[in-house]
Motif scaffolding. Structure first.
Motif, PDB file in Angstrom:
ATOM      1  N   MET A 208      24.522   5.353  50.279  1.00  0.00           N
ATOM      2  CA  MET A 208      23.231   5.957  49.947  1.00  0.00           C
ATOM      3  C   MET A 208      23.068   6.130  48.444  1.00  0.00           C
ATOM      4  O   MET A 208      22.019   5.789  47.888  1.00  0.00           O
ATOM      5  CB  MET A 208      23.063   7.305  50.641  1.00  0.00           C
ATOM      6  CG  MET A 208      21.800   8.038  50.203  1.00  0.00           C
ATOM      7  SD  MET A 208      21.483   9.543  51.108  1.00  0.00           S
ATOM      8  CE  MET A 208      20.841   8.868  52.633  1.00  0.00           C
TER       9      MET A 208
ATOM     10  N   LEU B 137      20.285   4.552  45.967  1.00  0.00           N
ATOM     11  CA  LEU B 137      19.423   5.411  45.156  1.00  0.00           C
ATOM     12  C   LEU B 137      19.497   5.020  43.683  1.00  0.00           C
ATOM     13  O   LEU B 137      18.494   5.019  42.974  1.00  0.00           O
ATOM     14  CB  LEU B 137      19.826   6.875  45.335  1.00  0.00           C
ATOM     15  CG  LEU B 137      19.400   7.543  46.644  1.00  0.00           C
ATOM     16  CD1 LEU B 137      20.149   8.859  46.842  1.00  0.00           C
ATOM     17  CD2 LEU B 137      17.899   7.792  46.667  1.00  0.00           C
TER      18      LEU B 137
ATOM     19  N   LEU C  81      11.565   5.278  49.993  1.00  0.00           N
ATOM     20  CA  LEU C  81      11.170   6.620  50.410  1.00  0.00           C
ATOM     21  C   LEU C  81       9.873   6.543  51.211  1.00  0.00           C
ATOM     22  O   LEU C  81       8.956   5.801  50.854  1.00  0.00           O
ATOM     23  CB  LEU C  81      10.974   7.514  49.187  1.00  0.00           C
ATOM     24  CG  LEU C  81      12.201   7.715  48.292  1.00  0.00           C
ATOM     25  CD1 LEU C  81      11.837   8.590  47.099  1.00  0.00           C
ATOM     26  CD2 LEU C  81      13.350   8.341  49.062  1.00  0.00           C
TER      27      LEU C  81
ATOM     28  N   ASP D 287       9.269  12.562  50.802  1.00  0.00           N
ATOM     29  CA  ASP D 287       9.992  12.016  51.945  1.00  0.00           C
ATOM     30  C   ASP D 287      10.648  13.178  52.679  1.00  0.00           C
ATOM     31  O   ASP D 287      11.626  13.764  52.200  1.00  0.00           O
ATOM     32  CB  ASP D 287      11.044  11.010  51.458  1.00  0.00           C
ATOM     33  CG  ASP D 287      11.725  10.268  52.604  1.00  0.00           C
ATOM     34  OD1 ASP D 287      12.099  10.922  53.596  1.00  0.00           O
ATOM     35  OD2 ASP D 287      11.864   9.044  52.504  1.00  0.00           O
TER      36      ASP D 287
ATOM     37  N   ASP E 112      12.556  13.517  55.375  1.00  0.00           N
ATOM     38  CA  ASP E 112      13.972  13.418  55.744  1.00  0.00           C
ATOM     39  C   ASP E 112      14.876  13.583  54.536  1.00  0.00           C
ATOM     40  O   ASP E 112      15.914  14.259  54.612  1.00  0.00           O
ATOM     41  CB  ASP E 112      14.247  12.074  56.412  1.00  0.00           C
ATOM     42  CG  ASP E 112      13.585  11.952  57.787  1.00  0.00           C
ATOM     43  OD1 ASP E 112      13.302  13.009  58.396  1.00  0.00           O
ATOM     44  OD2 ASP E 112      13.356  10.812  58.238  1.00  0.00           O
ATOM     45  N   LYS E 113      14.482  12.986  53.404  1.00  0.00           N
ATOM     46  CA  LYS E 113      15.331  13.083  52.204  1.00  0.00           C
ATOM     47  C   LYS E 113      15.293  14.499  51.623  1.00  0.00           C
ATOM     48  O   LYS E 113      16.319  15.009  51.148  1.00  0.00           O
ATOM     49  CB  LYS E 113      14.867  12.071  51.151  1.00  0.00           C
ATOM     50  CG  LYS E 113      15.012  10.624  51.585  1.00  0.00           C
ATOM     51  CD  LYS E 113      16.458  10.285  51.852  1.00  0.00           C
ATOM     52  CE  LYS E 113      16.631   8.819  52.236  1.00  0.00           C
ATOM     53  NZ  LYS E 113      16.054   8.514  53.553  1.00  0.00           N
TER      54      LYS E 113
ATOM     55  N   GLN F 110      17.584  16.540  53.555  1.00  0.00           N
ATOM     56  CA  GLN F 110      18.964  16.311  53.126  1.00  0.00           C
ATOM     57  C   GLN F 110      19.276  17.093  51.854  1.00  0.00           C
ATOM     58  O   GLN F 110      20.377  17.645  51.706  1.00  0.00           O
ATOM     59  CB  GLN F 110      19.190  14.816  52.896  1.00  0.00           C
ATOM     60  CG  GLN F 110      20.641  14.472  52.593  1.00  0.00           C
ATOM     61  CD  GLN F 110      20.870  12.988  52.517  1.00  0.00           C
ATOM     62  OE1 GLN F 110      19.933  12.189  52.637  1.00  0.00           O
ATOM     63  NE2 GLN F 110      22.115  12.590  52.307  1.00  0.00           N
TER      64      GLN F 110
ATOM     65  N   ILE G 227      17.904  11.873  44.799  1.00  0.00           N
ATOM     66  CA  ILE G 227      16.735  11.979  45.686  1.00  0.00           C
ATOM     67  C   ILE G 227      15.578  12.652  44.954  1.00  0.00           C
ATOM     68  O   ILE G 227      14.429  12.186  45.011  1.00  0.00           O
ATOM     69  CB  ILE G 227      17.088  12.752  46.973  1.00  0.00           C
ATOM     70  CG1 ILE G 227      18.016  11.910  47.854  1.00  0.00           C
ATOM     71  CG2 ILE G 227      15.820  13.122  47.747  1.00  0.00           C
ATOM     72  CD1 ILE G 227      18.513  12.627  49.093  1.00  0.00           C
TER      73      ILE G 227
END
Length: 356
Positions: free
Chosen positions: A184, A188, A195, A239, A241-242, A245, A323
């Motif tokens: 990941m 990135l 995204l 985003d 989901d990000k 995280q 992120i």
């Protein structure tokens, strides 16, 4: 590369002037003392002598400088231009020694900075490879040890077999976790991770993360709480989901390094008309100032032994930073050792989709 030279005559002009003045004054003194020449004739002689000597001296000095000094100057420029050609492509190079000195000094300074930067990068590369090796080696050796015990006779005992297989499974899970995080963060860094932007309620998302981490917090008797002002939904654009995280990594860290019986509080503040600031605050052990600048480096751990025993890949904060930066937002750290830490990041506001 061919260098365009712009000749300067300042050195020859001044040198010829000094020589001519001295020689003319000396010649006039000799004429006056030894030959008793009249003043008008002396002045005429002095003028003619000065002019001829000046012209002769100028051309001789300029010729010698060009053929003796400037050739060496040009060679220095040629040597430098081979290493730093971009500095000389579109600019004529003067043969003036002062300019040469300035250019070479500038070149040397730039090269010194480049060397220092390369040394820092090399040190970081060695440290990074050492950290990767250590992080992968620990679970690999663990799995290898349990498998070896099973192959050496542990398979016959059902109880031992089940126990060691579960432990080996945990080691494999940790390896997968580290590899997935490495994958990941690599995506990135090169901008290869797409995204999926959408509008979502950040308050609801934080509450979901609280629910996911409730058991982990209960083990250390740490309270997860919202700032009391956040009752209504707050919609942001990103985003989902990000960002979840990011929240999970930051809150897990606050639990991991928090004191038993402590608290982690999340607050959302209006930063500007377009931005909100999400703050995650704990009253844990805090971070010493010399460590704050390196917090977002891959595998960097403030407390290496303690944090490894708590688990994790050592990539959590590096992923968080990437992120947030992929959202074109900012992340901040404020910590006082022994008091606690606060991590905060910005997000773009979005209007309530139901209102549209």
């Amino acid at each position: 590369m061919k260098i365009s030279f712009k000749k300067t005559y300042k050195f020859a002009v001044i040198s010829a002037l000094y020589i001519s003045l001295f020689a003319t004054i000396f010649a006039l003194l000799l004429l006056t003392i030894f030959f008793k020449v009249s003043i008008p004739n002396t002045l005429l002689f002095g003028f003619v002598f000065f002019f001829i000597l000046y012209a002769f001296s100028f051309f001789i000095i300029q010729y010698r400088v060009e053929h003796f000094i400037y050739r060496r100057v040009k060679k220095i420029y040629d040597d430098v231009s081979l290493l730093e050609s971009t500095s000389f492509i579109n600019h004529p190079v003067t043969t003036d020694m002062e300019t040469l000195t300035r250019e070479v000094k500038k070149f040397a300074t730039n090269k010194k900075l480049e060397i220092e930067m390369l040394q820092v990068r090399e040190e970081y590369r060695r440290e990074y490879l050492g950290n990767v090796s250590h992080e992968l080696k620990t679970p690999l050796f663990t799995v290898q040890g349990y498998v070896s015990i099973l192959l050496e006779g542990g398979l016959k005992d059902k109880k031992i077999r089940k126990k060691y297989l579960r432990r080996a499974e945990k080691g494999v899970e940790r390896l997968i976790y580290i590899v997935e995080d490495l994958d990941m963060i690599s995506k990135l860094e090169v901008g290869d991770l797409n995204l999926e932007f959408s509008q979502f309620d950040i308050v609801e998302l934080i509450q979901n993360v609280f629910d996911l981490l409730e058991l982990k917090a209960d083990k250390k008797k740490i309270t997860l709480a919202f700032d009391k002002y956040h009752i209504q939904p707050i919609f942001v654009y990103g985003d989902k989901d990000k960002i979840q995280q990011v929240l999970e990594n930051l809150i897990v860290n606050s639990i991991k390094y928090g004191i038993k019986g402590g608290a982690t509080e999340v607050a959302i503040a209006n930063l500007t008309h377009e931005k909100v600031l999400v703050r995650i605050t704990d009253n844990g052990e805090g971070i010493e100032k010399q460590n704050i600048s390196r917090l977002f480096e891959r595998f960097y751990r403030v407390n290496k032994s303690g944090s490894r025993s708590e688990g994790g890949s050592g990539l959590g904060l590096a992923i968080v930073k990437h992120i947030i930066e992929a959202h074109n937002e900012k992340i901040y750290v404020d910590s006082e050792f022994g008091i606690g830490s606060e991590f905060s990041f910005t997000l773009e506001k979005s209007s309530d989709p139901l209102a549209d």
